[in-house]
Write a protein that holds these residues in place. Structure first.
Motif, short mmCIF file in Angstrom:
data_model
loop_
_atom_site.label_atom_id
_atom_site.label_comp_id
_atom_site.label_asym_id
_atom_site.label_seq_id
_atom_site.Cartn_x
_atom_site.Cartn_y
_atom_site.Cartn_z
N CYS A 32 2.83 8.00 -1.10
CA CYS A 32 2.72 6.98 -0.06
C CYS A 32 4.09 6.31 0.11
CB CYS A 32 1.68 5.95 -0.46
SG CYS A 32 1.70 4.50 0.63
N CYS B 17 3.58 2.33 -1.07
CA CYS B 17 3.34 1.91 -2.45
C CYS B 17 3.74 2.95 -3.48
CB CYS B 17 1.87 1.51 -2.64
SG CYS B 17 0.76 2.94 -2.66
N ASN C 30 2.18 5.60 -4.34
CA ASN C 30 1.02 6.29 -4.89
C ASN C 30 1.06 7.79 -4.57
OD1 ASN C 30 -1.80 6.71 -5.72
ND2 ASN C 30 -2.20 6.81 -3.50
N CYS D 163 -4.82 5.64 -0.73
CA CYS D 163 -4.52 4.21 -0.76
C CYS D 163 -4.66 3.71 0.69
CB CYS D 163 -3.13 3.92 -1.33
SG CYS D 163 -1.80 4.75 -0.46
N CYS E 117 -2.59 1.73 2.33
CA CYS E 117 -1.34 1.22 2.89
C CYS E 117 -1.15 1.53 4.37
CB CYS E 117 -0.15 1.76 2.12
SG CYS E 117 -0.20 1.28 0.40
ZN ZN Z 1 0.01 3.34 -0.54
#
Ligand code: ZN
Ligand code: ZN
Length: 165
Positions: free
Chosen positions: A134, A137, A139, A146, A148
């Motif tokens: 991501c 973030c 991830n 996630c 985001c």
């Molecule tokens: Zn994220």
């Protein structure tokens, strides 16, 4: 001198002669971007050398493996290499087309290096559909989703969603 230099005097004196050769040797400098063949990891060159009027033809394959990091999620990648080799070594090689026959010696590292460097991907992927990290973030989206991205992409796709009946 590399481990792939091969003396072909026996073939040069016998037109039409051929000889199988299997050599396992490390080859230096095999890297493209993050993909590389480790020098600790020898390549296996399994070819037949054949005396032809122009010089020595080398046919067969080179095997080994390369490692790198996925360009989307940074996971380590380890892939098999199995590449065909079909090249001519001659006394007066054509730049970019044939390889030099130097006296009684051919250096198989030259075509091996060219074949492997062409094969190494500049931006390797762990799988073709790797979801990557991501950008917000960090991830690993292959493991967990996630939230985001929800906000910006919702705005962008909202008009399309309304078109759906
Ligand atoms: Zn994220
Ligand atoms: Zn990946």
């Amino acid at each position: 001198m590399t481990g792939l230099r091969t003396n072909v005097a026996d073939l040069l004196h016998h037109p039409g002669a051929r000889r199988p050769v299997v050599i396992e040797a490390p080859v230096a400098g095999l890297a493209a971007g993050v993909a590389r063949v480790a020098e600790s990891d020898p390549l296996v060159v399994d070819v037949v050398l054949e005396r032809v009027p122009e010089g020595i033809v080398v046919r067969g394959q080179v095997k080994g493996h390369w490692t790198g990091d996925c360009s989307r999620c940074l996971r380590p990648i380890d892939r098999e290499l199995a590449l065909p080799v079909n090249e001519l070594f001659e006394t007066e090689p054509l730049e970019g087309e044939t390889y030099p026959l130097e006296g009684d010696v051919i250096d198989l590292a030259l075509p091996v290096r060219d074949a492997v460097l062409l094969e190494l991907p500049l931006a390797p992927l762990c799988t073709d559909d790797c979801a990557g990290l991501c950008p917000v973030c960090g991830n690993d989206r292959n493991e967990n989703a996630c939230d985001c991205e929800a906000a910006p992409s919702d705005e962008r796709w909202a008009p399309l969603r309304e078109l759906r009946l």
